[in-house]
Design an enzyme around this catalytic site. Structure first.
Site, PDB file in Angstrom:
ATOM      1  CB  SER A  11      42.387  27.872  35.282  1.00  0.00           C
ATOM      2  OG  SER A  11      41.062  27.914  34.764  1.00  0.00           O
ATOM      3  CG  HIS A  36      43.029  31.186  38.115  1.00  0.00           C
ATOM      4  ND1 HIS A  36      43.643  32.406  38.314  1.00  0.00           N
ATOM      5  CD2 HIS A  36      42.153  31.382  37.095  1.00  0.00           C
ATOM      6  CE1 HIS A  36      43.151  33.288  37.451  1.00  0.00           C
ATOM      7  NE2 HIS A  36      42.252  32.697  36.707  1.00  0.00           N
ATOM      8  CG  ASP A  38      39.116  31.348  35.290  1.00  0.00           C
ATOM      9  OD1 ASP A  38      39.697  30.284  34.972  1.00  0.00           O
ATOM     10  OD2 ASP A  38      39.698  32.434  35.422  1.00  0.00           O
ATOM     11  CG  MET A  40      33.920  33.699  33.422  1.00  0.00           C
ATOM     12  SD  MET A  40      34.272  32.784  31.915  1.00  0.00           S
ATOM     13  CE  MET A  40      36.031  32.490  32.086  1.00  0.00           C
ATOM     14  CG  HIS A  69      40.327  35.944  36.780  1.00  0.00           C
ATOM     15  ND1 HIS A  69      40.687  35.374  35.580  1.00  0.00           N
ATOM     16  CD2 HIS A  69      40.114  37.266  36.522  1.00  0.00           C
ATOM     17  CE1 HIS A  69      40.697  36.330  34.639  1.00  0.00           C
ATOM     18  NE2 HIS A  69      40.367  37.468  35.195  1.00  0.00           N
ATOM     19  CG  MET A  71      37.105  37.332  33.993  1.00  0.00           C
ATOM     20  SD  MET A  71      37.563  35.820  33.138  1.00  0.00           S
ATOM     21  CE  MET A  71      37.583  34.671  34.529  1.00  0.00           C
ATOM     22  CG  MET A 140      43.080  38.875  31.303  1.00  0.00           C
ATOM     23  SD  MET A 140      42.887  37.299  32.149  1.00  0.00           S
ATOM     24  CE  MET A 140      42.456  36.177  30.822  1.00  0.00           C
ATOM     25  CG  PHE A 146      35.337  31.046  25.897  1.00  0.00           C
ATOM     26  CD1 PHE A 146      35.123  32.326  25.405  1.00  0.00           C
ATOM     27  CD2 PHE A 146      34.255  30.243  26.170  1.00  0.00           C
ATOM     28  CE1 PHE A 146      33.831  32.792  25.177  1.00  0.00           C
ATOM     29  CE2 PHE A 146      32.957  30.690  25.942  1.00  0.00           C
ATOM     30  CZ  PHE A 146      32.745  31.971  25.452  1.00  0.00           C
ATOM     31  N   GLY A 148      41.544  27.281  26.756  1.00  0.00           N
ATOM     32  CA  GLY A 148      41.968  26.636  25.516  1.00  0.00           C
ATOM     33  C   GLY A 148      42.299  27.580  24.368  1.00  0.00           C
ATOM     34  CG  ASP A 178      44.180  33.783  33.571  1.00  0.00           C
ATOM     35  OD1 ASP A 178      43.128  34.256  34.022  1.00  0.00           O
ATOM     36  OD2 ASP A 178      44.291  32.609  33.161  1.00  0.00           O
ATOM     37  N   GLY A 180      46.330  30.615  28.007  1.00  0.00           N
ATOM     38  CA  GLY A 180      47.209  29.997  27.015  1.00  0.00           C
ATOM     39  C   GLY A 180      48.581  29.617  27.533  1.00  0.00           C
ATOM     40  N   GLY A 200      45.211  26.166  32.638  1.00  0.00           N
ATOM     41  CA  GLY A 200      43.932  25.470  32.605  1.00  0.00           C
ATOM     42  C   GLY A 200      43.981  24.259  31.710  1.00  0.00           C
TER      43      GLY A 200
HETATM   44  C1  DX5 Z   1      40.025  32.785  30.760  1.00  0.00           C
HETATM   45  C2  DX5 Z   1      40.409  32.492  32.166  1.00  0.00           C
HETATM   46  C3  DX5 Z   1      41.643  31.637  32.299  1.00  0.00           C
HETATM   47  C4  DX5 Z   1      41.544  30.285  31.608  1.00  0.00           C
HETATM   48  C5  DX5 Z   1      42.904  29.648  31.500  1.00  0.00           C
HETATM   49  O1  DX5 Z   1      39.137  33.832  30.739  1.00  0.00           O
HETATM   50  O2  DX5 Z   1      40.598  33.680  32.902  1.00  0.00           O
HETATM   51  O3  DX5 Z   1      41.960  31.467  33.664  1.00  0.00           O
HETATM   52  O4  DX5 Z   1      40.703  29.450  32.291  1.00  0.00           O
HETATM   53  O5  DX5 Z   1      42.805  28.481  30.761  1.00  0.00           O
HETATM   54  P1  DX5 Z   1      43.851  28.135  29.608  1.00  0.00           P
HETATM   55  O6  DX5 Z   1      45.138  27.806  30.343  1.00  0.00           O
HETATM   56  O7  DX5 Z   1      43.260  26.946  28.965  1.00  0.00           O
HETATM   57  O8  DX5 Z   1      43.975  29.309  28.733  1.00  0.00           O
HETATM   58 ZN    ZN Z   2      41.429  33.357  34.932  1.00  0.00          ZN
END
Ligand code: DX5
Ligand code: ZN
Length: 325
Positions: A11, A36, A38, A40, A69, A71, A140, A146, A148, A178, A180, A200
């Protein structure tokens, strides 16, 4: 591309947004199997990232698969842009307040993989009405919005039962996890059967050796799979193909069509096997190693019948002295 079963999708949410192309090259060089993306809209989630134009600009940087992805609250309005930008798969959220089926159909009609994603609190049953239209189920393990954040084990428990939603795809169906995912949580996710691990911040953390993180996370996921789901046997590498049988060309082609009708891909290769009376060697009929057991279960008896048919055909041709006999 890694040898084992699990794949890492990087990501780029936590990449250096001023140097996205550079960071995409870095993660690919580090061994990431996918990118990946993201997306948003500041409405479906309380964050705003980038759109199809940015994705299109990045498409020229690498040829590894792009997983979008989305969102966003209105995927139907924007999906065409991401298909046009060259995404290999597009996953939307089942929680959006608009019809979902037409968007999944549009993604598939474009020859891409269609996915549905569930937030941590959303049960898998929400995906039931769309199961036949799914190539990807994305789980998820953080609240979307976000990078981290901390991995939610409770939400991860949906990974294993999600497989049943892809029963119509014995090969090529994917469960993505996806949020953490890192070296502490990869084994747990792999032990539940996750195919694609989205990673990510664990890759973009200063001081982390990106290549080492990718290899570790992949290996830990496969270790989890090996001991939790595969009776201690190492998982079959995703890219392996095995020879299911060897047959004369025409019989092989017909049999391949039969097997592919059940969504098991078949490779037909001119083999080193028996030379037939028509001057053409037998063809190897190959299937993914991960689908070998299922192919035997479904087509084992037919295989014997085809082999008998081939022997009879060879006899006939030899007796008549012409391939058309
Ligand atoms: C969060 C995203 C994830 C995120 C993953 O909404 O969909 O893809 O970027 O990042 P980490 O691995 O840091 O959780
Ligand atoms: Zn994602």
């Amino acid at each position: 591309m890694g040898g084992g079963r699990a794949r890492v999708a990087a990501s780029i949410l936590n990449a250096d947004l001023a140097n996205l192309a550079r960071d995409v090259r870095r993660v690919v060089k580090a061994g990431a199997d996918r990118i990946h993306l993201d997306i948003m809209d500041g409405h479906f989630v309380p964050n705003l990232t980038f759109g199809a134009k940015t994705v299109k600009a990045l498409r020229g940087v690498t040829d590894v698969p792009f997983d979008a992805h989305l969102m966003i609250s209105e995927p139907s309005r924007y999906v065409a842009g991401f298909l046009d930008a060259g995404c290999d798969s597009v996953t939307i959220h089942v929680e959006v307040d608009e019809p979902i089926e037409p968007t999944l159909r549009a993604i598939r009609a474009a020859g891409r993989a269609a996915g549905l994603c569930v937030r941590p609190a959303t049960p898998l049953t929400a995906l039931e009405p769309y199961r036949e239209l799914l190539d990807i189920v994305m789980i998820m393990t953080v609240e979307p919005g976000f990078g981290g954040q901390t991995f939610m084990r409770d939400a991860a428990r949906k990974i294993l039962p999600a497989r049943s939603l892809l029963a119509h795809k014995p090969v090529g169906g994917e469960i993505h996890v996806d949020g953490g995912v890192n070296r502490e949580t990869a084994e747990y996710a792999g032990g539940l059967g996750a195919d694609i691990l989205v990673v990510g911040s664990a890759l973009f953390t200063k001081g982390h050796d990106m290549g080492r993180e990718v290899r570790l996370i992949r290996a830990l996921a496969d270790e989890g799979y090996q001991y939790q789901l595969n009776d201690g046997k190492p998982p079959i590498p995703r890219d392996n193909w095995v020879t299911f049988t060897r047959l004369p060309r025409e019989i092989a082609r017909r049999f391949a069509d039969e097997i592919e009708a059940g969504a098991i891909p078949v490779l037909l290769l001119r083999g080193e096997g028996e030379m037939n009376p028509d001057g053409v060697r037998d063809y190897d009929l190959m299937v993914p190693a991960t689908a070998e057991a299922l192919t035997i279960e479904r087509h084992g008896a037919a295989r014997e019948a085809r082999l008998a048919e081939a022997a009879a055909w060879r006899e006939r041709v030899r007796a008549a002295g012409s391939p058309g006999a």
